[in-house]
Write an enzyme that holds these catalytic residues in place. Structure first.
Site, PDB file in Angstrom:
ATOM      1  N   ARG A 183       0.862  -1.187   0.000  1.00  0.00           N
ATOM      2  CA  ARG A 183       0.000   0.000   0.000  1.00  0.00           C
ATOM      3  C   ARG A 183       0.887   1.220   0.000  1.00  0.00           C
ATOM      4  NH1 ARG A 183      -2.208  -0.839   5.669  1.00  0.00           N
ATOM      5  NH2 ARG A 183      -0.048  -1.482   5.782  1.00  0.00           N
ATOM      6  N   GLU A 184       0.680   2.146  -0.940  1.00  0.00           N
ATOM      7  CA  GLU A 184       1.450   3.391  -0.905  1.00  0.00           C
ATOM      8  C   GLU A 184       1.187   4.063   0.443  1.00  0.00           C
ATOM      9  OE1 GLU A 184       0.792   5.723  -4.485  1.00  0.00           O
ATOM     10  OE2 GLU A 184       1.190   3.948  -5.695  1.00  0.00           O
TER      11      GLU A 184
ATOM     12  N   LYS B 275      -3.641 -11.195  -7.756  1.00  0.00           N
ATOM     13  CA  LYS B 275      -3.479  -9.739  -7.594  1.00  0.00           C
ATOM     14  C   LYS B 275      -4.731  -8.982  -8.055  1.00  0.00           C
ATOM     15  CE  LYS B 275      -1.900  -5.715  -7.007  1.00  0.00           C
ATOM     16  NZ  LYS B 275      -1.826  -5.157  -5.665  1.00  0.00           N
TER      17      LYS B 275
ATOM     18  N   PHE C  25     -12.043  -0.952   4.997  1.00  0.00           N
ATOM     19  CA  PHE C  25     -12.502  -0.724   3.614  1.00  0.00           C
ATOM     20  C   PHE C  25     -14.017  -0.512   3.538  1.00  0.00           C
ATOM     21  CE2 PHE C  25      -9.204  -0.865   0.299  1.00  0.00           C
ATOM     22  CZ  PHE C  25      -8.116  -0.902   1.148  1.00  0.00           C
TER      23      PHE C  25
ATOM     24  N   CYS D 218      -3.694   1.970  -9.086  1.00  0.00           N
ATOM     25  CA  CYS D 218      -3.952   0.518  -9.103  1.00  0.00           C
ATOM     26  C   CYS D 218      -5.435   0.169  -9.222  1.00  0.00           C
ATOM     27  CB  CYS D 218      -3.349  -0.134  -7.861  1.00  0.00           C
ATOM     28  SG  CYS D 218      -1.547  -0.118  -7.900  1.00  0.00           S
TER      29      CYS D 218
ATOM     30  N   LYS E 257      -7.587   1.190 -12.522  1.00  0.00           N
ATOM     31  CA  LYS E 257      -7.134   0.576 -13.779  1.00  0.00           C
ATOM     32  C   LYS E 257      -7.126  -0.945 -13.676  1.00  0.00           C
ATOM     33  CE  LYS E 257      -2.224  -0.110 -13.162  1.00  0.00           C
ATOM     34  NZ  LYS E 257      -1.931  -1.478 -12.870  1.00  0.00           N
TER      35      LYS E 257
ATOM     36  N   ARG F 264      -2.442   9.898  -9.453  1.00  0.00           N
ATOM     37  CA  ARG F 264      -3.009   9.131 -10.562  1.00  0.00           C
ATOM     38  C   ARG F 264      -4.474   8.797 -10.248  1.00  0.00           C
ATOM     39  NH1 ARG F 264       1.583   4.531 -11.249  1.00  0.00           N
ATOM     40  NH2 ARG F 264       1.487   4.693  -8.977  1.00  0.00           N
TER      41      ARG F 264
HETATM   42  P1  NAD Z   1       5.319   3.688 -11.894  1.00  0.00           P
HETATM   43  O1  NAD Z   1       4.779   4.287 -13.131  1.00  0.00           O
HETATM   44  O2  NAD Z   1       5.477   4.502 -10.657  1.00  0.00           O
HETATM   45  O3  NAD Z   1       6.749   3.047 -12.197  1.00  0.00           O
HETATM   46  C1  NAD Z   1       7.069   2.348 -13.359  1.00  0.00           C
HETATM   47  C2  NAD Z   1       8.534   2.628 -13.681  1.00  0.00           C
HETATM   48  O4  NAD Z   1       8.955   1.786 -14.750  1.00  0.00           O
HETATM   49  C3  NAD Z   1       8.797   4.075 -14.132  1.00  0.00           C
HETATM   50  O5  NAD Z   1       9.824   4.640 -13.337  1.00  0.00           O
HETATM   51  C4  NAD Z   1       9.238   3.917 -15.587  1.00  0.00           C
HETATM   52  O6  NAD Z   1      10.166   4.898 -15.997  1.00  0.00           O
HETATM   53  C5  NAD Z   1       9.846   2.531 -15.559  1.00  0.00           C
HETATM   54  N1  NAD Z   1       9.962   1.882 -16.874  1.00  0.00           N
HETATM   55  C6  NAD Z   1       9.080   1.914 -17.902  1.00  0.00           C
HETATM   56  N2  NAD Z   1       9.555   1.176 -18.937  1.00  0.00           N
HETATM   57  C7  NAD Z   1      10.744   0.672 -18.539  1.00  0.00           C
HETATM   58  C8  NAD Z   1      11.708  -0.177 -19.165  1.00  0.00           C
HETATM   59  N3  NAD Z   1      11.524  -0.640 -20.400  1.00  0.00           N
HETATM   60  N4  NAD Z   1      12.818  -0.495 -18.472  1.00  0.00           N
HETATM   61  C9  NAD Z   1      13.028  -0.011 -17.212  1.00  0.00           C
HETATM   62  N5  NAD Z   1      12.139   0.797 -16.577  1.00  0.00           N
HETATM   63  C10 NAD Z   1      11.016   1.126 -17.229  1.00  0.00           C
HETATM   64  O7  NAD Z   1       4.385   2.430 -11.580  1.00  0.00           O
HETATM   65  P2  NAD Z   1       4.180   1.680 -10.168  1.00  0.00           P
HETATM   66  O8  NAD Z   1       3.104   2.332  -9.395  1.00  0.00           O
HETATM   67  O9  NAD Z   1       5.504   1.460  -9.537  1.00  0.00           O
HETATM   68  O10 NAD Z   1       3.579   0.298 -10.679  1.00  0.00           O
HETATM   69  C11 NAD Z   1       4.373  -0.661 -11.336  1.00  0.00           C
HETATM   70  C12 NAD Z   1       3.576  -1.940 -11.441  1.00  0.00           C
HETATM   71  O11 NAD Z   1       3.326  -2.441 -10.128  1.00  0.00           O
HETATM   72  C13 NAD Z   1       2.202  -1.768 -12.082  1.00  0.00           C
HETATM   73  O12 NAD Z   1       1.886  -2.940 -12.787  1.00  0.00           O
HETATM   74  C14 NAD Z   1       1.286  -1.645 -10.880  1.00  0.00           C
HETATM   75  O13 NAD Z   1      -0.042  -2.029 -11.178  1.00  0.00           O
HETATM   76  C15 NAD Z   1       1.937  -2.607  -9.915  1.00  0.00           C
HETATM   77  N6  NAD Z   1       1.689  -2.320  -8.502  1.00  0.00           N
HETATM   78  C16 NAD Z   1       1.816  -1.062  -8.019  1.00  0.00           C
HETATM   79  C17 NAD Z   1       1.581  -0.829  -6.680  1.00  0.00           C
HETATM   80  C18 NAD Z   1       1.625   0.578  -6.129  1.00  0.00           C
HETATM   81  O14 NAD Z   1       1.195   0.770  -4.972  1.00  0.00           O
HETATM   82  N7  NAD Z   1       2.112   1.576  -6.857  1.00  0.00           N
HETATM   83  C19 NAD Z   1       1.241  -1.884  -5.819  1.00  0.00           C
HETATM   84  C20 NAD Z   1       1.181  -3.158  -6.346  1.00  0.00           C
HETATM   85  C21 NAD Z   1       1.393  -3.380  -7.690  1.00  0.00           C
END
Ligand code: NAD
Length: 439
Positions: free
Chosen positions: A148-149, A203, A248, A259, A262, A328
């Site tokens: 969780r962020e 997930k 919740f 998350c 989307k 977002r």
């Molecule tokens: P984000 O957009 O913050 O980070 C993604 C990163 O990937 C960016 O820094 C981007 O520059 C980098 N990137 C893109 N293409 C790349 C490549 N080819 N090579 C290397 N780096 C590359 O996204 P996020 O929130 O960290 O989410 C990432 C994934 O994790 C998503 O699928 C999301 O659904 C999942 N997720 C996120 C969270 C959350 O709380 N943020 C929790 C669980 C799962």
């Protein structure tokens, strides 16, 4: 163990620093050169409590580095894939970053190495990627992330559970992942081993459930508003049932972020592709209920003020949740846009998210204020949209003196209503009847 983390956003940067804090040697890779530079200086490119400190401490040990050159993953045995999977126009997950990252990593994979997906992907993605990776001799696993962020470090280091999706009978991969997560496993964190497809589904199913729970209570809020009942009391009462649980069930302006919205849309799209569209059709309603709450905030203001044209409205909170600067799909961004469209002059504040909002939404017509006090000065109404502690703890007596009209719309149901009313405020909240109690 030598580990790479490909994609250093909200998930990857935290994962990289957390793995390094456990004693692994970690190289974080990102295509965004500015992000890499910041991370290498020990600065998180976004706000996450404790992350700057953890980055600085782990970089100082020499166990954490960042690079934008994929060749730097060559020495690693385990590669975590943490790139973004945003929503595409159709609602389905956009896999272009996953595909590009895997293609770029393949030259550096070989026998004995493991590519571990952490990104949230449509079911079936891992099977497709496994076939691409197979010629290198590397194995592929899916290890969904539930952080969780706002609590990301703690959730990464001490998760509720760890899920490994692996190919049939791939005990070697399980052993490698057990070594990566040895610390948490030794502390008794449960780990479940599934096939690749189940791990991907775990997930999206978890997020679909959480979104449904929030929209359920918001649907009850809609009814409560019509019949002059109180959704907070209702949530307290049904939440006492262990089978339901109180978490919740906070009625309010609904979910947002990178998350839940989307992921449910991606799940709907993928279910349709595999011929099971009816199974997730209810998630469309979950999404609609959620979006209706944003309209309702604007409606409530219009009901109270009569005319939004020219009204000065203070918005408290821009991030989609407290302890984060993530904007977002934030409900507040949407509400600000709608208020402006209705002719209001909006002044918004957030302890952390103003810069992120400026960057991500240059189109928003809004005045940003550094503090709640500044935002509320001379306001004709105040709307609380993100439940930061500092907003929950505002003093209604002091704030009464700065506003033009003491009207509070509590979009998160977090204020002590009686206290605000006693201080002379009119308080409206989602799911709490017509506000008769506050008249
Ligand atoms: P984000 O957009 O913050 O980070 C993604 C990163 O990937 C960016 O820094 C981007 O520059 C980098 N990137 C893109 N293409 C790349 C490549 N080819 N090579 C290397 N780096 C590359 O996204 P996020 O929130 O960290 O989410 C990432 C994934 O994790 C998503 O699928 C999301 O659904 C999942 N997720 C996120 C969270 C959350 O709380 N943020 C929790 C669980 C799962």
């Amino acid at each position: 163990m030598i580990i790479s983390v490909i994609g250093c956003g909200y998930l990857g940067a935290v994962h990289a620093a957390s793995m390094a804090s456990l004693g692994h040697d970690v190289i974080g890779i990102d295509v965004d050169a500015r992000r890499v530079e910041k991370l290498a200086r020990g600065e998180a490119p976004f706000f996450e409590p404790g992350l700057d400190e953890l980055l600085t401490a782990t970089i100082a040990t020499g166990r954490l580095r960042f690079s934008h050159d994929m060749a730097d993953i060559a020495a690693a045995q385990v590669h975590f894939l943490a790139v973004g999977t945003p929503q595409s126009e159709s609602g389905a997950a956009d896999l272009r970053y996953v595909d590009a990252a895997v293609a770029a990593a393949i030259p550096y994979l070989g026998p004995g190495t493991l590519l571990v997906g952490k990104s949230t992907v449509p079911v079936g993605t891992a099977d497709r990627l496994a076939a691409l990776v197979a010629p290198t001799g590397a194995a592929l696993a899916w290890n969904p992330e539930f952080l969780r962020e706002g609590h990301a470090i703690q959730d990464t280091l001490s998760p509720d559970r760890i899920v490994y999706g692996v190919a049939d009978g791939d005990g070697t991969t399980v052993g490698i992942l057990d070594a990566v997560y040895a610390d948490a496993l030794a502390r008794g964190v449960s780990r479940l081993v599934t096939d690749l497809r189940t791990a991907e589904l775990v997930k999206v199913a978890a997020n679909a459930f959480l979104a449904t729970k929030i929209s359920f209570i918001n649907a009850m809020a809609e009814i409560a508003e019509k019949v002059d009942a109180d959704v907070v009391a209702l949530a307290d009462a049904i939440g006492r049932d262990d089978r339901i649980g109180r978490r919740f069930l906070n009625a309010g302006v609904g979910f947002g972020g990178g998350c839940l919205p989307k992921d449910i849309r991606g799940f709907i799209a993928r279910s349709e592709e595999v011929g099971a569209g009816e199974a997730t059709a209810f998630l469309r309603e979950v999404d609609r209920i959620n979006l209706r709450r944003r309209d309702r905030i604007v409606e409530l203001l219009a009901e109270e003020l009569g005319e939004l044209q020219g009204a000065r409205i203070a918005v408290l909170g821009i991030a989609f949740k407290p302890e984060s600067d993530d904007v977002r799909d934030s409900p507040a961004i949407d509400v600000i846009g709608r208020l402006h469209a209705a002719g209001a002059d909006v002044v918004a504040t957030d302890p952390r998210a103003i810069e992120a909002a400026r960057r991500a939404h240059p189109e928003l017509v809004v005045e940003y204020a550094a503090t709640a006090r500044e935002a509320m000065s001379d306001a004709g109404a105040v709307v609380l949209l993100t439940e930061w502690t500092e907003f929950r703890e505002l003093d209604p007596v002091e704030e009464r003196a700065v506003v033009r009209t003491p009207l509070m719309i509590d979009g998160r149901n977090v204020l002590d209503r009686e206290r605000w009313i006693a201080a002379g405020w009119r308080v409206r909240a989602l799911g709490r009847g017509s506000g008769a109690a506050s008249r």
